[in-house]
Write a protein that holds these residues in place. Sequence first.
Motif, mmCIF file in Angstrom:
data_model
loop_
_atom_site.group_PDB
_atom_site.id
_atom_site.type_symbol
_atom_site.label_atom_id
_atom_site.label_comp_id
_atom_site.label_asym_id
_atom_site.label_seq_id
_atom_site.Cartn_x
_atom_site.Cartn_y
_atom_site.Cartn_z
ATOM 1 N N ALA A 90 0.841 -1.194 0.000
ATOM 2 C CA ALA A 90 0.000 0.000 0.000
ATOM 3 C C ALA A 90 0.880 1.249 0.000
ATOM 4 O O ALA A 90 0.616 2.212 -0.731
ATOM 5 C CB ALA A 90 -0.914 -0.013 1.219
ATOM 6 N N ALA A 91 1.951 1.204 0.800
ATOM 7 C CA ALA A 91 2.828 2.371 0.896
ATOM 8 C C ALA A 91 3.472 2.680 -0.461
ATOM 9 O O ALA A 91 3.599 3.845 -0.850
ATOM 10 C CB ALA A 91 3.898 2.138 1.960
ATOM 11 N N LYS A 136 2.233 1.986 -3.432
ATOM 12 C CA LYS A 136 1.209 2.523 -4.326
ATOM 13 C C LYS A 136 0.979 4.004 -4.036
ATOM 14 O O LYS A 136 0.840 4.822 -4.944
ATOM 15 C CB LYS A 136 -0.106 1.751 -4.160
ATOM 16 C CG LYS A 136 -0.037 0.320 -4.691
ATOM 17 C CD LYS A 136 -1.339 -0.412 -4.393
ATOM 18 C CE LYS A 136 -1.200 -1.886 -4.751
ATOM 19 N NZ LYS A 136 -2.346 -2.682 -4.353
ATOM 20 N N VAL A 137 0.908 4.318 -2.740
ATOM 21 C CA VAL A 137 0.702 5.710 -2.334
ATOM 22 C C VAL A 137 1.870 6.568 -2.820
ATOM 23 O O VAL A 137 1.670 7.676 -3.339
ATOM 24 C CB VAL A 137 0.516 5.802 -0.808
ATOM 25 C CG1 VAL A 137 0.646 7.238 -0.324
ATOM 26 C CG2 VAL A 137 -0.836 5.222 -0.405
#
Lengths: 258, 305
Positions: A241-242, A244-245
């Motif tokens: 997720a990190a 992608k962010v």
Amino acid sequence: MAKIIACYKWVADEADLRINADMSVDLSKAKGKISDYDKNAIEAAVQVAKGTGDTAVTLTFGSGKAKQSLKDALSRGPAEGFWINSGSAEKADGAASSKVLAAAIKEMGDYKLILCAEGASDTFARQVGPGIAARLDIPCVSSATGFEVNGNTVTVSRKLEDCVEVVAADLPVVVCVLPEINQPPIPGLKAVLDAGKKPTRELRLEDLGLSETDLAAKTELQGFEAYVMNRKNVILSGDSAADKVKELVANLKKEGII
Amino acid sequence: MSGIYVYSDNFGLSAALLSLAAQSGEEVCAITLDQDQADELVNYGADRLLVLKGDSPRPESYAKVIAELLKKENAELFLVGSTARGRELAAKTAGYLDCGMVSDAASLVFEVGKIVTTRLMYGGSVVQTEIINSLTVVTVPVGKFEAAKNESKKGVISSLEVKADQRVNIIETSPIKKEGIDLAAADKVVCIGMGLDKPEDIQIAQDLAQVLGAEIGCTRGIAEERHWLPVQSYIGISGANVKPSLYISMGVSGQVQHVVGIRDSRIIAAVDSNDKAPIFKAADYGIVGDLYEIIPLLTEALRNA
């Protein structure tokens, strides 16, 4: 007891719309439905008729496919369903639809209030309610968020761009309702069963003194195709997720947004 | 047939429509209900400005009068600004004239002997192109065309006494409380959808919005079914149309009714757990994932960016 007429349109469900490779639009597999906002008009008719002691009825202009709509419409509470059965409905523009509906309303007679949605969920042209009013030469109040019938007048709240306006109009009148006017309940089993026993009436164009040539389109249709939004359609594929962010933030920077 | 007639109760839209009509080379006539507006509109391309002097403050009550005027003048086009009042006036006028109408034209081009319009249908997923070759009423939304002042051309003002429809009367008007939201003008919009579990979770959207300097918008379901945000917050058909530099959604599936309202955004970013959600087809950048994990990380990353 006068009639309170809710008009509705049997439309193709836009969720079933398919786009072909050549950008043409395929509606052949689309299921029908009562246009979303018309459910608000039907509910408004049912509610107001309860208060005034009048009779809520529905009216639709549709091809043979619209026959199945009658039970659905009547399960929402109205006492009788009227259907102008004509294949020409499939290609009808706002002028044709309001002409046919106005003629049917005249034929039905003894009406005091006609309820329409602001627009249909397929075309969303917002022409038919005012078009009916003009053809019957009766008043129209659009953008209604609430209304009340008192004797021979209706008091309507309207949502405009910058203000709320309250108007009074003489009956009979066409009121075009916004979706926020009510929340149509989902009909229960009993209502659905009862709907099958309610009277329906089928009208033909010739009953209304109209022919297909009266309903010819006023404009020439040149194209009907998928609208393409030019978007990048990048799905950020980082492992976590990190990540992608991080990718999103980098892209927003690149775009000059942040 | 000749002559293009223009009306809007919104001054900017009137000016824009006059400038559009002037491109046709036809005679252009602005209809107003207000002498002051006529005075201000003289330099926007109209040949004539006609002030209707009647006995109602409601523009909608002049539909029949305008229909009769257009018929008498053998008009070829009636352009109306698509405001709530304008739309009703336009549709009634078309009804009285039994003529065609194009609602919310996305484009309008004058060609030799005809006018070509496009408009969107099915929540914006289909574009319909129509050719107009007889008197037609066309409504045009705000922001599609720009007003252009033409100081060298000054329209001639005249007035006409008319009788308005007296059957609808205003009892009162009150301004809409905007509750601090002006989505249409927002430069950045954070939008929440039905993927959010509970009203308290709006906080994570607010945190992101604060870092971005964004306004909060939502889908119709959030405003009208769950009542988590006021109806002015919802974006899409019958709601607000936004055109920010950045629109970022969380838990928005992207049904066409919603997407039509975000189409004019410069960059669309979407976060949703369903990789098949239609919002990703409408987005420039998509993150497939749990918004409860992604959004706080994004807020933090932007805060440090």
